[in-house]
Structure formats: structure tokens, C-alpha cells
Motif scaffolding. Structure first.
Motif, PDB file in Angstrom:
ATOM      1  N   VAL A 122     -10.813  16.544   7.100  1.00 38.86           N
ATOM      2  CA  VAL A 122     -10.100  16.534   5.921  1.00 38.86           C
ATOM      3  C   VAL A 122      -8.585  17.240   6.432  1.00 38.86           C
ATOM      4  CG1 VAL A 122      -9.820  17.923   3.843  1.00 38.86           C
ATOM      5  CG2 VAL A 122     -12.003  17.060   4.146  1.00 38.86           C
ATOM      6  N   TRP A 123      -8.450  18.290   7.301  1.00 41.10           N
ATOM      7  CA  TRP A 123      -7.309  18.649   7.608  1.00 41.10           C
ATOM      8  C   TRP A 123      -6.702  17.956   8.282  1.00 41.10           C
ATOM      9  CZ3 TRP A 123      -6.184  22.299   4.334  1.00 41.10           C
ATOM     10  CH2 TRP A 123      -7.061  23.280   3.660  1.00 41.10           C
ATOM     11  N   ARG A 124      -7.286  17.039   9.141  1.00 40.72           N
ATOM     12  CA  ARG A 124      -6.598  16.123   9.944  1.00 40.72           C
ATOM     13  C   ARG A 124      -6.012  14.905   9.312  1.00 40.72           C
ATOM     14  NH1 ARG A 124      -9.688  13.280  15.257  1.00 40.72           N
ATOM     15  NH2 ARG A 124      -7.664  12.310  16.181  1.00 40.72           N
ATOM     16  N   LEU A 125      -6.751  14.449   8.195  1.00 44.26           N
ATOM     17  CA  LEU A 125      -6.455  13.627   7.308  1.00 44.26           C
ATOM     18  C   LEU A 125      -4.962  13.979   6.574  1.00 44.26           C
ATOM     19  CD1 LEU A 125      -9.427  11.879   6.101  1.00 44.26           C
ATOM     20  CD2 LEU A 125      -7.775  10.826   7.539  1.00 44.26           C
ATOM     21  N   MET A 126      -5.022  15.313   6.007  1.00 48.50           N
ATOM     22  CA  MET A 126      -3.865  15.863   5.397  1.00 48.50           C
ATOM     23  C   MET A 126      -2.562  15.788   6.195  1.00 48.50           C
ATOM     24  SD  MET A 126      -5.672  18.892   3.208  1.00 48.50           S
ATOM     25  CE  MET A 126      -3.948  19.349   2.340  1.00 48.50           C
ATOM     26  N   ARG A 127      -2.875  16.204   7.389  1.00 45.00           N
ATOM     27  CA  ARG A 127      -1.492  16.149   8.151  1.00 45.00           C
ATOM     28  C   ARG A 127      -1.094  14.798   8.259  1.00 45.00           C
ATOM     29  NH1 ARG A 127      -4.613  19.980  11.181  1.00 45.00           N
ATOM     30  NH2 ARG A 127      -5.285  18.351  12.596  1.00 45.00           N
ATOM     31  N   LEU A 128      -1.975  13.914   8.690  1.00 47.58           N
ATOM     32  CA  LEU A 128      -1.612  12.473   8.893  1.00 47.58           C
ATOM     33  C   LEU A 128      -0.933  11.895   7.584  1.00 47.58           C
ATOM     34  CD1 LEU A 128      -1.778   9.901  10.737  1.00 47.58           C
ATOM     35  CD2 LEU A 128      -4.172   9.577   9.818  1.00 47.58           C
ATOM     36  N   LEU A 129      -1.415  12.209   6.518  1.00 51.12           N
ATOM     37  CA  LEU A 129      -0.938  11.719   5.381  1.00 51.12           C
ATOM     38  C   LEU A 129       0.547  11.952   5.236  1.00 51.12           C
ATOM     39  CD1 LEU A 129      -1.652  10.307   2.843  1.00 51.12           C
ATOM     40  CD2 LEU A 129      -2.518  12.301   1.786  1.00 51.12           C
ATOM     41  N   ASP A 130       0.863  13.396   5.562  1.00 46.20           N
ATOM     42  CA  ASP A 130       2.271  13.675   5.235  1.00 46.20           C
ATOM     43  C   ASP A 130       3.065  13.125   6.153  1.00 46.20           C
ATOM     44  OD1 ASP A 130       1.602  15.960   3.694  1.00 46.20           O
ATOM     45  OD2 ASP A 130       1.356  17.386   5.429  1.00 46.20           O
ATOM     46  N   THR A 131       2.757  12.529   7.326  1.00 43.61           N
ATOM     47  CA  THR A 131       3.781  11.677   8.257  1.00 43.61           C
ATOM     48  C   THR A 131       3.832  10.202   7.798  1.00 43.61           C
ATOM     49  OG1 THR A 131       1.783  10.889   9.857  1.00 43.61           O
ATOM     50  CG2 THR A 131       2.992  13.102  10.247  1.00 43.61           C
TER      51      THR A 131
END
Length: 158
Positions: A92-101
Motif C-alpha cells: 500500500v505504501w509503496r503504491l502511494m509513493r509510486l502513484l505520486d510520481t
């Protein structure tokens, strides 16, 4: 000791487990019995079944197969981290960081609009949680899709 019992009828496996637990309790009553289940719903049903047949269901842990395998690796191998990068909460947290980019890209325009008024980032967290849950299900129910994606990733462009 690891024992494997298979059947296409969950009820038969539950009766067998109840009998095994009744005749061979653990040597140390404070040790947990680990019973692998396919999904959390099955674990809940099994707890209720065992509680009904034994009048109690305590000292039982119901890990999913991926969690069990990862914990076994972490206990036996030195260079394995305590938590898998493919664990749902980690993802979940990895996807949140990826989504920002990626939100500025045209393919993500609809998501960008959806997350536009998300000051508290609750929508973003819920979205990433849903995506992580789907990927977790893919690992269990669609491993062929994962292998296909990995193969496409490895191919070099011509």
C-alpha cells in the motif's frame, strides 16, 4: 512438524483437524498451532467450527501460505527481511509513493481528477489498499498473469 492434508471438502478437513487437535495437543500449552488457510474467511469459519466442537478455540494461528513461507524463510535464512515487500500493508505504501510520481501522466488523468480534492489522502490510501488487495489476489489466483508481466518486463525493446 509440517503435515499436509488435502480434500475438496472443507467440512471433512475441519472434522479431521478437530480430531487431530483433540488427540494430540501440543507439548507446550503456550505454543501456538499454525494452520495454513487459503483466505481469512476460511480462517474465521474454521475458528468457529473448532470453538463449537471443542468449546474453545485458543492457541491457533491461521497464516496464509505466503505469510507462512515468508516467516519460514526469515527464520531459517540470514539475509531475509522480517517482512516481505509483497506483503499487502507494505505494498500500500509503496503504491502511494509510486502513484505520486505518475499522476501527471495522461494515462493517470482520471485518477488525478479522483484524487484532486483529497487533502487528507484518505481516498489515495483507500485506492492503494484496493490495488494492493487485487495484486495480493493475483499472486494466489492468477500467478500466470504475474509471470507474463514479469516476462514482458524482462524483454528488451527491439
Amino acid at each position: 512438524m509440517f503435515q499436509l492434508y488435502t480434500s475438496n471438502r472443507l467440512e471433512d478437513l475441519a472434522v479431521l483437524l478437530a480430531k487431530i487437535l483433540a488427540v494430540s495437543p501440543p507439548e507446550n500449552p503456550f505454543d501456538d498451532e499454525h494452520i495454513l488457510v487459503q483466505n481469512p474467511g476460511m480462517a474465521q469459519w474454521l475458528k468457529m467450527f473448532l470453538a463449537e466442537s471443542h468449546s474453545i478455540a485458543a492457541g491457533l494461528v491461521f497464516p496464509l501460505p505466503s505469510t507462512f513461507v515468508w516467516q519460514t524463510f526469515a527464520q531459517t535464512l540470514d539475509d531475509i527481511p522480517a517482512q516481505s515487500e509483497f506483503n499487502k500493508s507494505f505494498l500500500v505504501w509503496r503504491l502511494m509513493r509510486l502513484l505520486d510520481t505518475r499522476l501527471h501522466e495522461p494515462e493517470f488523468q482520471a485518477l488525478s481528477w479522483y484524487l484532486e480534492e483529497d487533502d487528507t489522502q484518505i481516498r489515495r490510501f483507500q485506492l492503494c489498499s484496493s490495488i494492493a488487495d487485487i495484486y495480493d489476489q493475483y499472486l494466489v489466483y492468477r500467478p500466470d498473469w504475474i509471470k507474463s508481466w514479469e516476462g514482458a518486463k524482462r524483454k528488451t525493446p527491439s
